[in-house]
Design a protein around this motif. Structure first.
Motif: not given
Ligand SMILES: *[C@@H]1O[C@H](CO)[C@@H](O)[C@H](O)[C@H]1NC(C)=O
Ligand SMILES: *[C@@H]1O[C@H](CO)[C@@H](O)[C@H](O)[C@H]1NC(C)=O
Ligand SMILES: *[C@@H]1O[C@H](CO)[C@@H](O)[C@H](O)[C@H]1NC(C)=O
Ligand SMILES: *[C@@H]1O[C@H](CO)[C@@H](O)[C@H](O)[C@H]1NC(C)=O
Ligand SMILES: *[C@@H]1O[C@H](CO)[C@@H](O)[C@H](O)[C@H]1NC(C)=O
Ligand SMILES: *[C@@H]1O[C@H](CO)[C@@H](O)[C@H](O)[C@H]1NC(C)=O
Ligand SMILES: *[C@@H]1O[C@H](CO)[C@@H](O)[C@H](O)[C@H]1NC(C)=O
Length: 809
Positions: A299-301, A426, A553, A556
Motif C-alpha cells: 500500500h502506498q501510505n 480500505d 494528501d 501522505a
Molecule cells: C493515504 O492517506 C491519506 C490520509 O492519511 C488518504 O487521504 C489517502 O487517500 C491515502 N492514499 C491512498 C492511495 O489510499
C-alpha cells in the motif's frame, strides 16, 4: 561541522562523569543519572534505560545522539520482560562474582549466575560488549552480554548455537515479541514466527529445499558473525555483504518487530540509520504479519496493508495482527455455500491436502464436502499445464500480488452479497492508541499481612493494543513531527544533532532563503533555492509548481518519500504546506549535480566509477527494498547530486508522483510521458507497461555519458581518417565499437579525465551500462544485478591494488 564536534563535546562531558569500570562490591543506581557506563571509544553507553513510566531495564545503547536519551538505539537488554522500579533498583557486582539486578524490594530480577574466587570487574568494551572479567592481567571472561543477545547483533559479535534473537513487541515496546532468529537442528539459520495461535518458519522460504536456498546443513559448528566492514558469514553458507560494504562505520543487525532481519548503518552519531541489507524483500511473506482471515498487500501510505477477506471483520480495530473473524456461521450445507473469486492470492499452509490435476469443479466439490474448508487456492502449474487444488482449513498468510499464478475461491454463504472490491475496501487502522505514549507504571504497595513488598504492574492508558504493527510509518511519523515541532534553537545544543523530518512554516523558509533569492536549480517540479535554517544547517528548498492538492494528501505523499533513507538518496528534512504554498526541504549538496560536474577536473576515474556504484546503490535500494511503485522515472545527471566528497545522492525521488496526482496510482496507467528526452526508456513511447526497468535504462544512459563524455541527445560523428562516415546515436556508436576491435574500451572512454583506470573495471562498467539500455526491458538487468556486478569488480580490483602494494613494500 556540528556533527563532528557534538559527539566529542558530549563524550568529553560524559566521560568525566561516567563509570568506566564497575568494581566488586559497588553498584549502579537507577536514580543517579551519572551511573552510566561508557565504552572507552564513547560509542556505547550502559545503564538503566526507561522503558515506561517508572519502569527501567538495564541496557546497552548507542551513545549518540545522547547518552541520557529515552529513545536511544538499544542494542542489548538484561531484563527486557521484567522492568524494575525507578526508585531503589540497583545493578550490583557482588563480592562472590555475581552480577545482579535488584528491584526496589531487593528481589533479584536478573543475574548472571556467576561465581568467582578471584576478584572481578565489569566494563563495557569498544564493540558494545558488556564484559565481566577477572581483574588480574590476562584474566578470563566469566560472562559477556555478547553471548546473550536480545534482538541485535553488533559487528564482531559471534552468534552461536546457544544464542537467539527475539524481536521486540513493537517499535516502542522492547519486550519479547513473536519472531525468533536461530540455528535449527539442521544447522540452518532460520526465522520463526511463534505466535499465540500458530507458529511457522518463514525464512528461508519454507517451500525451498535448504540447498535451493543456498544453505548447507553439513557444517555443525553453527556460528555466524558480521565483521566491521559489513560482511556477514555463517557456517550454513549464508553470507552477504551490506550495500555499503567496505567502510568501517556503525552497524547493527536487528530482528525487527515486523519479523524482518535488517542491517542498519550510519557513518556517525549525527546521522539517521539507513537500511543496508534485509532478509525479506517482500514483507507480506512474513508469517503472522496480518493475522488470520486477512489479506496482505502493499500500500502506498504504509509499507504493508492488511484487509479483511470479504465476509470477515476485524477482531481488534487497533491491531491488525489479531486478524479477522467470519460474519457468518460455519458452512456445512452444500446448497448454502458459494465461492467468491479473488485473483492472484497466495496462501501459505493449512490445506487439507494437495490435489494435482484437479478441475475447478472437482476442487470446489471437495471443499464443499468439508465443513471446515474455508476456501480453495487454485494454482496453475505452468510446467505441466495443469491445475493444483489446495482446500484450505485456515486462511492464513494470505498475500495478494499480481505475480502469483494462483487464485483464491473463498467459501461464503450462498445468500450473502459479499464481494471483493480490491483496493477500494480500505480499512484504516485507528492509530490513536499508538500515537499516545504507553505508560507502564511500576507502583509498589506494602502489604500489611506480611513484611514482603509486593509489586503490581499495571498499564495506564488502558489501550490494550500492543502496537505490534506500528511500522506504519504514518502513525509514527505523525508523532514524531508533533514531537519535533520545537526542535532547533530553543532545545539545547544536543538536539541539533538529531536531524528529524518536520514541518516548516512558510515564513521560516522565506527567511531561510532570504526571500527565495539564491536559485540553485530548476526542474519540471519547481525551482530550488539555497537557504540556511534557524539551526544553521544549509538546506536546499524546493518550491513546487502546480500545488493544488490538500495538505493531508500532500503530507501522505511526502512522508512516503521522507521515509526513504539511504546514504545514496538525498535526505528530506521536511516540508511546508501552507495555503497554496508547497515546499520541500532537503539537505544541501556542496558540489551540485553530476550534470554540472561532467566536465570537471575533480571527477577522476575512481570518482566516476564510485558515482556509478553509489547511484546504483541508491536506485537498487528503492527498487528492491522499498515498494514497487516507487520508481524514479527521471534519472538524469541533473538529479544525481554530489556531496563535498563527490559521493552521489539521487534526488527528486517519487516526485513524479507528487507532480501528477490526477493519475491513478499504478504506474502501468500513466497518462502522460514522464522523464527527459534522451534518458527515457522506449516503453514510454511504445506505451508499454512501466516497470522499474525504466530507471535501469536511464541509469545506463547516465553512466555511458559519464564515461564516454558523449551526450545521449546529440549524435556521434564517426570519422575515418578525418572523413565523416556516419552519424550515430551514442548507444549505436558504442555497440559498433564493441563489435569491432579488442581494446575497444580505451577508445570509447572520455579523453582528458584525470587518474588511471583499470581497463577491465571500465569494461565491466560499460558492458553493464550497455545491457541497461537494451531496447527490450526483459533483457535489461535489475538494479540489484547491476549493483552486484559493479560491487564484484570494485572489490576484485581494490583487492588487486592492495595486494600489489603489499608486494612492493
Ligand atoms: C493515504 O492517506 C491519506 C490520509 O492519511 C488518504 O487521504 C489517502 O487517500 C491515502 N492514499 C491512498 C492511495 O489510499
Ligand atoms: C526522544 O524522546 C524525547 C522525549 O522523550 C523526544 O523529545 C525526542 O524527540 C525523541 N527523539 C526521537 C528521535 O524520537
Ligand atoms: C566474508 O567473510 C568470509 C568469511 O570470513 C570470507 O570467506 C568472504 O570472502 C568474505 N567476503 C568478502 C566479500 O570479503
Ligand atoms: C564450518 O564453519 C566454520 C565457520 O564458518 C568454519 O570455520 C569451519 O572451517 C567449517 N567447517 C567445515 C568442516 O567446513
Ligand atoms: C489430467 O487429468 C486428465 C483427465 O483426468 C487427463 O486426461 C490428463 O492426462 C491429466 N494430465 C496430467 C498431466 O496428468
Ligand atoms: C442466509 O441463510 C441462512 C441459513 O439459511 C440464514 O440464517 C440467514 O439469515 C440468511 N441470510 C440472509 C442475508 O438472507
Ligand atoms: C509491551 O508488550 C508486552 C507484551 O505484549 C505488554 O505486556 C506490556 O504491557 C507492553 N509494555 C508497554 C510499556 O506497553
Amino acid at each position: 561541522m556540528w556533527f563532528i564536534l557534538l559527539p566529542l563535546i558530549m563524550s568529553l562531558q560524559l566521560s568525566s562523569l561516567a563509570v568506566q569500570i564497575l568494581h566488586q562490591g559497588s553498584s549502579l543506581s537507577v536514580e543517579d543519572p551519572n551511573d552510566v557506563m561508557l565504552s572507552p571509544n564513547a560509542i556505547f553507553c550502559g545503564g538503566f534505560y526507561a522503558v515506561g513510566q517508572n519502569a527501567y531495564s538495564f541496557a546497552v545503547w548507542f551513545s549518540q545522539p545522547n547518552c541520557q536519551t529515552r529513545n536511544a538505539t538499544v542494542v542489548w537488554m538484561a531484563n527486557r520482560d521484567y522492568p524494575v522500579n525507578g526508585k531503589g533498583s540497583k545493578l550490583s557486582l557482588l563480592n562472590n562474582g555475581n552480577l545482579a539486578l535488584k528491584d526496589a524490594d531487593e528481589s533479584h530480577v536478573w543475574s548472571t549466575n556467576t561465581v568467582s574466587l578471584s576478584s572481578v570487574q565489569l566494563f563495557l568494551d569498544d564493540t558494545g560488549n558488556l564484559v565481566l572479567r577477572e581483574t588480574k592481567a590476562g584474566g578470563v571472561v566469566i560472562w559477556q552480554s555478547f553471548d546473550f543477545p536480545t534482538d541485535t547483533l553488533l559487528p564482531q559479535q559471534v552468534f552461536t548455537r546457544n544464542a537467539k534473537l527475539v524481536s521486540s513487541t513493537s517499535e516502542t515496546n522492547k519486550s519479547s515479541g513473536f519472531y525468533t532468529f536461530f540455528f535449527d537442528n539442521d544447522n540452518i539459520l532460520r526465522l520463526l514466527y511463534d505466535g499465540p495461535e500458530v507458529s511457522g518458519l518463514y525464512w528461508p522460504d519454507p517451500w525451498l529445499a535448504t540447498w535451493d536456498a543456498g544453505r548447507s546443513t553439513f557444517n555443525n559448528s553453527r556460528v555466524a558473525v558480521m565483521d566491521t566492514l559489513g560482511n556477514f558469514s555463517s557456517s550454513d553458507d549464508l553470507s552477504f555483504v551490506t550495500s555499503d560494504f567496505g567502510t568501517v562505520i556503525q552497524r547493527r543487525l536487528v530482528l525487527d518487530h515486523d519479523g524482518n532481519i535488517r542491517v542498519y548503518s550510519r557513518r556517525h552519531g549525527g546521522e539517521k540509520w539507513s537500511t543496508t541489507w534485509q532478509a525479506k524483500a517482500r514483507p507480506c511473506s512474513i508469517h503472522g504479519i496480518c493475522g488470520p482471515n486477512s489479506l496482505c498487500s502493499y500500500h502506498q501510505n504504509y509499507s504493508v496493508k492488511c484487509s479483511c477477506l470479504p465476509g470477515y471483520q476485524w477482531r481488534n480495530d487497533h491491531d491488525w495482527s489479531y486478524g479477522c473473524e467470519p460474519k457468518f456461521s460455519t458452512l456445512c450445507n452444500k446448497d448454502e455455500s458459494r465461492f467468491l473469486y479473488i485473483s492472484n492470492v497466495e496462501l501459505y499452509g493449512y490445506e487439507s491436502g494437495i490435489m494435482t490435476n484437479y478441475t475447478l469443479r472437482q476442487c470446489q466439490d471437495l471443499c464443499l464436502q468439508l465443513c471446515n474448508c474455508k476456501g480453495i487456492q487454485y494454482t496453475y502449474v505452468s510446467g505441466r499445464g495443469t491445475y493444483t487444488c489446495y482446500p484450505k482449513l485456515q486462511l492464513r498468510n494470505a498475500y495478494r500480488t499480481p505475480y502469483f499464478n494462483a487464485d483464491l475461491y473463498l467459501k461464503l454463504p450462498a445468500n450473502s452479497s459479499y464481494s471483493f472490491e480490491g483496493s477500494t475496501d480500505d480499512h484504516s487502522l485507528d492509530c490513536s492508541s499508538s500515537s499516545r505514549t504507553m505508560q507502564l507504571e511500576r507502583a509498589y504497595v506494602m502489604s500489611h499481612e506480611n513484611r514482603y513488598v509486593k509489586f503490581l504492574l499495571w498499564f495506564v492508558g488502558g489501550v490494550g493494543a500492543f502496537e505490534v504493527l506500528c511500522i506504519f510509518v504514518i502513525c509514527f511519523f505523525v508523532v514524531r513531527t508533533r514531537e519535533r515541532k520545537y526542535s532547533g534553537v530553543d532545545r539545547g545544543v544536543y538536539h541539533l544533532a538529531m536531524t528529524g523530518f518536520r514541518k516548516f512554516s512558510y515564513s521560516e523558509l522565506k527567511q531561510a532563503t532570504k526571500g527565495f533569492r539564491e536559485e540553485i536549480g530548476r526542474g519540471a517540479g519547481g525551482v530550488v533555492f539555497k537557504g540556511v535554517l534557524l539551526d544553521q544547517r544549509v538546506a536546499a528548498v524546493k518550491r513546487l509548481k502546480d500545488a493544488n492538492e490538500g495538505e493531508e494528501d500532500f503530507l501522505a505523499e511526502v512522508s512516503s518519500i521522507g521515509r526513504l533513507n539511504h546514504m545514496n538518496l538525498i535526505e528530506m528534512w521536511g516540508y511546508c504546506a501552507e495555503g497554496k504554498h508547497r515546499l520541500l526541504v532537503y539537505e544541501y549538496m556542496e558540489n551540485g549535480s553530476l550534470a554540472q560536474n561532467m566536465e570537471s577536473d575533480e571527477l577522476d576515474w575512481t570518482k566516476r566509477f564510485d558515482i556509478a556504484l553509489g547511484t546504483a546503490r541508491g536506485l537498487a535500494y528503492v527498487h528492491g527494498e522499498c515498494l514497487e511503485w516507487i520508481l524514479h522515472c527521471d534519472v538524469k545527471p541533473q538529479n544525481i547530486l554530489l556531496d563535498s566528497n563527490y559521493h552521489p545522492k539521487v534526488a527528486d525521488f517519487g516526485l513524479s508522483k507528487l507532480r501528477n496526482r490526477n493519475d491513478t496510482s499504478t504506474y502501468s496507467s500513466f497518462s502522460r510521458i514522464r522523464g527527459t528526452r534522451g534518458y527515457m526508456a522506449p516503453e514510454w513511447v511504445l506505451n508499454q507497461r512501466i516497470t522499474s526497468k525504466v530507471d535501469v535504462y536511464s541509469y545506463g544512459i547516465v553512466v555511458l555519458e559519464m564515461v564516454t563524455g558523449k551526450s545521449a541527445t546529440k549524435d556521434v560523428v564517426d570519422r575515418d581518417n578525418g572523413v565523416e562516415k556516419q552519424h550515430l546515436s551514442m548507444v549505436g556508436w558504442l555497440k559498433d565499437k564493441k563489435k569491432s576491435e579488442c581494446g575497444w574500451v580505451s577508445e570509447v572512454l572520455k579523453p582528458n579525465v584525470k587518474g588511471v583506470y583499470e581497463e577491465e573495471k571500465m569494461e565491466a562498467l560499460v558492458r553493464v551500462a550497455l545491457q541497461c539500455v537494451e531496447e527490450e526491458k526483459e533483457k535489461r538487468p535489475t538494479m540489484s544485478q547491476v549493483l552486484e556486478t559493479l560491487q564484484k569488480c570494485s572489490r576484485q580490483y581494490d583487492y588487486l591494488r592492495s595486494s600489489q602494494i603489499s608486494v612492493v613494500s
